[in-house]
Design a protein around this motif. Structure first.
Motif, PDB file in Angstrom:
ATOM      1  N   ASN A  81       0.746  -1.448  -0.079  1.00 11.04           N
ATOM      2  CA  ASN A  81       0.149  -0.033  -0.108  1.00 11.04           C
ATOM      3  C   ASN A  81       0.773   1.243  -0.156  1.00 11.04           C
ATOM      4  O   ASN A  81       0.576   2.375  -0.667  1.00 11.04           O
ATOM      5  CB  ASN A  81      -0.946   0.069   1.310  1.00 11.04           C
ATOM      6  N   PHE A  82       2.046   1.139   0.830  1.00 10.95           N
ATOM      7  CA  PHE A  82       2.627   2.406   0.996  1.00 10.95           C
ATOM      8  C   PHE A  82       4.170   1.688   1.079  1.00 10.95           C
ATOM      9  O   PHE A  82       4.545   0.728   1.270  1.00 10.95           O
ATOM     10  CB  PHE A  82       2.467   3.146   2.212  1.00 10.95           C
ATOM     11  N   ASN A  83       5.170   2.553   0.772  1.00 11.30           N
ATOM     12  CA  ASN A  83       6.494   2.278   0.738  1.00 11.30           C
ATOM     13  C   ASN A  83       7.065   2.500   2.452  1.00 11.30           C
ATOM     14  O   ASN A  83       6.291   2.884   3.179  1.00 11.30           O
ATOM     15  CB  ASN A  83       7.441   3.042  -0.077  1.00 11.30           C
ATOM     16  N   ASP A  84       8.287   2.348   2.321  1.00  8.48           N
ATOM     17  CA  ASP A  84       8.919   2.281   3.764  1.00  8.48           C
ATOM     18  C   ASP A  84       8.654   3.849   4.542  1.00  8.48           C
ATOM     19  O   ASP A  84       8.776   4.041   5.765  1.00  8.48           O
ATOM     20  CB  ASP A  84      10.226   1.727   4.073  1.00  8.48           C
ATOM     21  N   ALA A  85       8.592   4.866   3.640  1.00  4.78           N
ATOM     22  CA  ALA A  85       8.520   6.305   3.846  1.00  4.78           C
ATOM     23  C   ALA A  85       6.917   6.538   4.163  1.00  4.78           C
ATOM     24  O   ALA A  85       6.779   7.744   4.279  1.00  4.78           O
ATOM     25  CB  ALA A  85       9.024   7.087   3.123  1.00  4.78           C
ATOM     26  N   SER A  86       5.984   5.514   4.086  1.00  4.30           N
ATOM     27  CA  SER A  86       4.733   5.579   4.111  1.00  4.30           C
ATOM     28  C   SER A  86       4.200   6.521   2.897  1.00  4.30           C
ATOM     29  O   SER A  86       2.875   7.156   2.993  1.00  4.30           O
ATOM     30  CB  SER A  86       4.063   6.236   5.372  1.00  4.30           C
ATOM     31  N   GLU A  87       4.907   6.423   1.846  1.00  6.23           N
ATOM     32  CA  GLU A  87       4.189   7.130   0.583  1.00  6.23           C
ATOM     33  C   GLU A  87       3.390   6.224  -0.049  1.00  6.23           C
ATOM     34  O   GLU A  87       3.833   4.917  -0.227  1.00  6.23           O
ATOM     35  CB  GLU A  87       5.281   7.751  -0.106  1.00  6.23           C
ATOM     36  N   GLN A  88       2.311   6.707  -0.927  1.00  2.99           N
ATOM     37  CA  GLN A  88       1.848   5.872  -1.868  1.00  2.99           C
ATOM     38  C   GLN A  88       2.384   5.257  -2.931  1.00  2.99           C
ATOM     39  O   GLN A  88       3.548   5.781  -3.434  1.00  2.99           O
ATOM     40  CB  GLN A  88       0.417   6.830  -2.403  1.00  2.99           C
ATOM     41  N   VAL A  89       2.282   3.780  -3.112  1.00  2.00           N
ATOM     42  CA  VAL A  89       3.099   3.381  -4.439  1.00  2.00           C
ATOM     43  C   VAL A  89       1.847   2.638  -5.319  1.00  2.00           C
ATOM     44  O   VAL A  89       0.552   2.540  -5.030  1.00  2.00           O
ATOM     45  CB  VAL A  89       4.132   2.282  -4.090  1.00  2.00           C
ATOM     46  N   THR A  90       2.297   2.829  -6.624  1.00  2.00           N
ATOM     47  CA  THR A  90       1.210   2.135  -7.631  1.00  2.00           C
ATOM     48  C   THR A  90       1.229   0.851  -8.006  1.00  2.00           C
ATOM     49  O   THR A  90       2.276   0.092  -7.926  1.00  2.00           O
ATOM     50  CB  THR A  90       1.596   3.132  -9.046  1.00  2.00           C
ATOM     51  N   ARG A  91       0.052   0.363  -8.101  1.00  8.61           N
ATOM     52  CA  ARG A  91      -0.197  -0.795  -8.599  1.00  8.61           C
ATOM     53  C   ARG A  91      -0.031  -0.972  -9.894  1.00  8.61           C
ATOM     54  O   ARG A  91      -0.913  -0.303 -10.592  1.00  8.61           O
ATOM     55  CB  ARG A  91      -1.459  -1.723  -7.849  1.00  8.61           C
ATOM     56  N   PHE A  92       0.633  -2.185 -10.650  1.00  8.55           N
ATOM     57  CA  PHE A  92       0.550  -2.077 -11.899  1.00  8.55           C
ATOM     58  C   PHE A  92       0.093  -3.579 -12.334  1.00  8.55           C
ATOM     59  O   PHE A  92      -0.064  -4.649 -11.855  1.00  8.55           O
ATOM     60  CB  PHE A  92       2.086  -2.085 -12.403  1.00  8.55           C
ATOM     61  N   SER A  93      -0.419  -3.676 -13.716  1.00  8.38           N
ATOM     62  CA  SER A  93      -0.641  -4.725 -14.309  1.00  8.38           C
ATOM     63  C   SER A  93      -0.007  -5.733 -14.660  1.00  8.38           C
ATOM     64  O   SER A  93       1.294  -5.282 -14.512  1.00  8.38           O
ATOM     65  CB  SER A  93      -1.757  -4.521 -15.641  1.00  8.38           C
ATOM     66  N   THR A  94      -0.115  -6.619 -15.351  1.00  9.84           N
ATOM     67  CA  THR A  94       1.100  -7.810 -15.766  1.00  9.84           C
ATOM     68  C   THR A  94       1.751  -7.249 -17.004  1.00  9.84           C
ATOM     69  O   THR A  94       2.907  -7.872 -17.369  1.00  9.84           O
ATOM     70  CB  THR A  94       0.311  -9.291 -16.061  1.00  9.84           C
ATOM     71  N   VAL A  95       1.396  -6.131 -17.789  1.00  4.10           N
ATOM     72  CA  VAL A  95       2.070  -5.694 -18.613  1.00  4.10           C
ATOM     73  C   VAL A  95       2.863  -4.300 -18.198  1.00  4.10           C
ATOM     74  O   VAL A  95       3.573  -3.588 -18.901  1.00  4.10           O
ATOM     75  CB  VAL A  95       1.361  -5.256 -19.816  1.00  4.10           C
ATOM     76  N   LYS A  98       2.409 -14.169 -12.884  1.00  2.00           N
ATOM     77  CA  LYS A  98       3.821 -13.480 -13.084  1.00  2.00           C
ATOM     78  C   LYS A  98       3.370 -12.365 -14.020  1.00  2.00           C
ATOM     79  O   LYS A  98       2.281 -12.269 -14.773  1.00  2.00           O
ATOM     80  CB  LYS A  98       4.425 -14.529 -13.808  1.00  2.00           C
ATOM     81  N   GLN A  99       4.613 -11.534 -14.368  1.00  2.00           N
ATOM     82  CA  GLN A  99       4.577 -10.584 -15.137  1.00  2.00           C
ATOM     83  C   GLN A  99       4.580 -11.121 -16.650  1.00  2.00           C
ATOM     84  O   GLN A  99       5.157 -12.149 -16.871  1.00  2.00           O
ATOM     85  CB  GLN A  99       5.355  -9.381 -15.139  1.00  2.00           C
ATOM     86  N   GLN A 100       4.126 -10.207 -17.512  1.00  2.00           N
ATOM     87  CA  GLN A 100       4.198 -10.769 -18.939  1.00  2.00           C
ATOM     88  C   GLN A 100       5.653 -10.790 -19.462  1.00  2.00           C
ATOM     89  O   GLN A 100       6.683  -9.714 -18.798  1.00  2.00           O
ATOM     90  CB  GLN A 100       3.405  -9.693 -19.793  1.00  2.00           C
ATOM     91  N   VAL A 101       6.289 -11.661 -19.900  1.00  2.00           N
ATOM     92  CA  VAL A 101       7.616 -11.970 -20.417  1.00  2.00           C
ATOM     93  C   VAL A 101       8.000 -11.112 -21.646  1.00  2.00           C
ATOM     94  O   VAL A 101       7.133 -10.971 -22.553  1.00  2.00           O
ATOM     95  CB  VAL A 101       7.953 -13.340 -20.745  1.00  2.00           C
ATOM     96  N   ILE A 102       9.115 -10.177 -21.393  1.00  2.00           N
ATOM     97  CA  ILE A 102       9.350  -9.328 -22.326  1.00  2.00           C
ATOM     98  C   ILE A 102      10.453  -9.983 -23.270  1.00  2.00           C
ATOM     99  O   ILE A 102      11.632 -10.103 -22.863  1.00  2.00           O
ATOM    100  CB  ILE A 102       9.900  -8.037 -22.023  1.00  2.00           C
ATOM    101  N   LYS A 103      10.150 -10.160 -24.627  1.00  2.00           N
ATOM    102  CA  LYS A 103      11.177 -11.038 -25.571  1.00  2.00           C
ATOM    103  C   LYS A 103      12.253  -9.948 -25.808  1.00  2.00           C
ATOM    104  O   LYS A 103      12.016  -8.614 -26.029  1.00  2.00           O
ATOM    105  CB  LYS A 103      10.545 -11.148 -26.656  1.00  2.00           C
ATOM    106  N   ASP A 104      13.522 -10.490 -25.735  1.00  2.00           N
ATOM    107  CA  ASP A 104      14.743  -9.710 -25.838  1.00  2.00           C
ATOM    108  C   ASP A 104      15.007  -8.590 -25.011  1.00  2.00           C
ATOM    109  O   ASP A 104      15.923  -7.413 -25.475  1.00  2.00           O
ATOM    110  CB  ASP A 104      14.634  -9.129 -27.513  1.00  2.00           C
ATOM    111  N   VAL A 105      14.209  -8.750 -23.830  1.00  2.00           N
ATOM    112  CA  VAL A 105      14.581  -7.536 -22.820  1.00  2.00           C
ATOM    113  C   VAL A 105      16.194  -7.678 -22.597  1.00  2.00           C
ATOM    114  O   VAL A 105      17.067  -8.417 -22.355  1.00  2.00           O
ATOM    115  CB  VAL A 105      13.951  -7.886 -21.699  1.00  2.00           C
ATOM    116  N   ASP A 106      16.749  -6.009 -22.214  1.00  2.00           N
ATOM    117  CA  ASP A 106      18.204  -5.828 -22.033  1.00  2.00           C
ATOM    118  C   ASP A 106      18.128  -5.066 -20.645  1.00  2.00           C
ATOM    119  O   ASP A 106      18.630  -5.557 -19.634  1.00  2.00           O
ATOM    120  CB  ASP A 106      18.783  -5.134 -22.969  1.00  2.00           C
ATOM    121  N   ASN A 107      17.215  -4.044 -20.624  1.00  2.00           N
ATOM    122  CA  ASN A 107      17.110  -3.338 -19.199  1.00  2.00           C
ATOM    123  C   ASN A 107      15.624  -3.449 -18.751  1.00  2.00           C
ATOM    124  O   ASN A 107      14.584  -3.135 -19.614  1.00  2.00           O
ATOM    125  CB  ASN A 107      17.464  -1.957 -19.362  1.00  2.00           C
TER     126      ASN A 107
END
Length: 520
Positions: free
Chosen positions: A35-49, A359-368
């Protein structure tokens, strides 16, 4: 015969052991959400992409072994009270572990002139999708809150919990049945199916200044039955959630009502039947952990049933409510069934009784790839302000994909521009751009989404590069997702306030992006 009997017993034992192992494996499905990071700041939820989940003021429901997150979309730029703002529609996401959510699209087509006239910024809008299953009709029933008719609701059915849903006749309700159409009659609601299959609608009566009422639904759940309990709350309330636990019925609600507020209270009442009589209200939070209550969903764990509370972390009526995040955590109960005061939690881990690891969607040829953990948003890319993110290529080949998670805010009046440079030892841009790509402003979502470009430029393993985001916009801006939790001080993020003449390294910061390199 004796040998066959023993062999059969062995087969039964093997099958029984496999079943036990299967149940055990199911029970080990862990759902950990932040829900929040260690500093109690909001963090975003992301989809599988890797795009922000754009489903607000809705609920989590469980159908046929799958978790469904329903909500109102704001990604097309809906703004409450802005006449020209479009209506975006209602979305659903599915998950098997409540962590990895797959975008299943819209519940129905909201782009039509009819739905725009019903729900765009020139109206009060349309909100709060809730879906229940009717065992008698074998149909999923969707209720949404509208303000273009008398009842204040539209109802749909589908054979699939993800839709598409088809509208049926306008429901009739006992409250404000004689009120004029297209006004503030009835609003924020929740649907509930009791153990005996009876359906109920808890909703807000705006004509009585925000009291909450509960009405029994017809057998098909498509309309009210006329059996109703009025004025359960004294007024100035909204956003009800109705559920049952160990023979006690609970009604949670926003107390007071406060649309798009970043911190309004949550109270509850109890009864022995859905129609009451209901107890006096008790407040369990004075700020709903930074948001406004949205839902309470029964979720079965290996240890028993919990009641997951959700609130929308609105941005204090900011222009872009697609940036609102979510607070999810179980309610806690005392021995007598009372709900204990809420304690806001940064992180929650559940052991699901039903589920499997996603799991998150696999990115083909991912580098970074910076991943999706603990990112938050900021919006200032405009005029002279530019943002950069440097990286090293791990292999030689063609940089064929660069993805940056970005969004627009307050209607920028110029396009977004992505440039690729070579970088120096500090991961700052040098020389002339290797590639410049223009992103039309109308193609950038208001919800943080992946803008994917294809530079198709040669890169060399070990060499440094940087992508730069800029815009000439003098009205509105573009945003980016970032965190300041990189282990290395110079994680590649940089900032320019003078149109790219000088760049400053931003320590421990990473902007959310990924690259792919295709080998030559």
């Amino acid at each position: 015969m004796q040998y066959f009997f023993k062999k059969s017993n062995l087969a039964v034992l093997i099958l029984f052991t496999i079943a036990l192992l299967s149940v055990s494996a199911q029970g080990q499905t862990k759902a950990t959400f932040r829900n929040f990071n260690d500093a109690s700041e909001q963090v975003t939820r992301f989809s599988t992409v890797g795009e922000a989940i754009d489903a607000h003021d809705g609920e989590i429901a469980f159908f046929e072994g799958v978790y469904y997150l329903y909500g109102t979309s704001y990604g097309c730029g809906f703004q409450w009270g802005k006449k020209e703002a479009p209506f975006c529609g209602f979305k659903t996401y599915t998950s098997t572990d409540m962590v990895h959510w797959t975008d299943k699209g819209f519940l129905f087509d909201a782009k039509t002139p009819l739905w725009q006239s019903r729900c765009n910024g020139s109206t009060y809008g349309c909100f709060r999708p809730h879906v229940i299953f009717n065992k008698k009709t074998s149909l999923y029933v969707l209720w949404i809150n509208v303000y273009d008719n008398v009842s204040g609701f539209r109802v749909f059915t589908s054979k699939n919990p993800a839709g598409p849903f088809t509208e049926v006749a306008e429901p009739k309700l006992a409250v404000n049945a004689d009120a004029p159409a297209a006004g503030l009659n009835n609003g924020d609601h929740d649907t509930f199916v009791d153990k005996d299959g009876t359906g109920y609608l808890a909703y807000t009566d705006w004509r009585s200044k925000g009291t909450i009422v509960i009405e029994k639904l017809n057998d098909d759940y498509l309309s009210g039955s006329g059996t109703v309990t009025k004025a359960i709350t004294p007024g100035q309330t909204e956003a009800p959630s109705l559920f049952e636990r160990k023979g006690i019925y609970y009604l949670t609600y926003s107390d007071p009502n406060c649309g798009y507020c970043a911190g309004t209270g949550t109270s509850y009442r109890t009864a022995k039947t859905p129609l009451g009589p209901w107890s006096e209200g008790i407040q369990i939070s004075n700020n709903s952990c930074g948001g406004q209550p949205s839902f309470v969903s029964p979720i079965k764990l290996t240890s028993g049933m919990i009641y997951l509370y959700g609130s929308d972390l609105w941005n204090n009526a900011a222009k872009n409510e697609s940036l609102a995040n979510f607070y999810w955590a179980p309610l806690n109960f005392a021995e007598d069934g009372s709900i204990l005061p809420m304690v806001c939690k940064n992180e929650v881990t559940l052991s699901l009784a039903t589920g499997s690891k996603g799991k998150q969607q696999v990115i083909k040829d991912v580098d970074n790839d910076t991943g999706i953990k603990n990112f938050k948003g900021f919006c200032d890319i405009s005029n002279e302000i530019q943002r950069g993110q440097g990286f090293r290529a791990s292999r030689t080949g063609i940089l064929n994909t660069v993805s940056i998670t970005t969004f627009q805010n307050n209607d920028p009046d110029a396009d977004l521009i992505i440039m690729m440079y070579q970088a120096d030892a500090s991961l700052l841009p040098v020389g002339k751009p290797l590639k410049t790509i223009n992103i039309p402003k109308d193609s950038v979502s208001w919800s943080p989404s992946n803008v994917i470009v294809r530079p198709d430029i040669p890169v060399v393993a070990g060499s440094r590069y940087v992508l730069v985001l800029k815009s000439a916009s003098k009205k509105g801006a573009y945003g980016f997702m970032y965190h300041d939790e990189a282990t290395e001080q110079n994680a590649g993020a940089s900032y320019s306030a003078d149109g790219g003449i000088h760049y400053t390294i931003e320590k421990n910061r990473k902007i959310k992006f990924f690259t792919t390199i295709k080998r030559k």
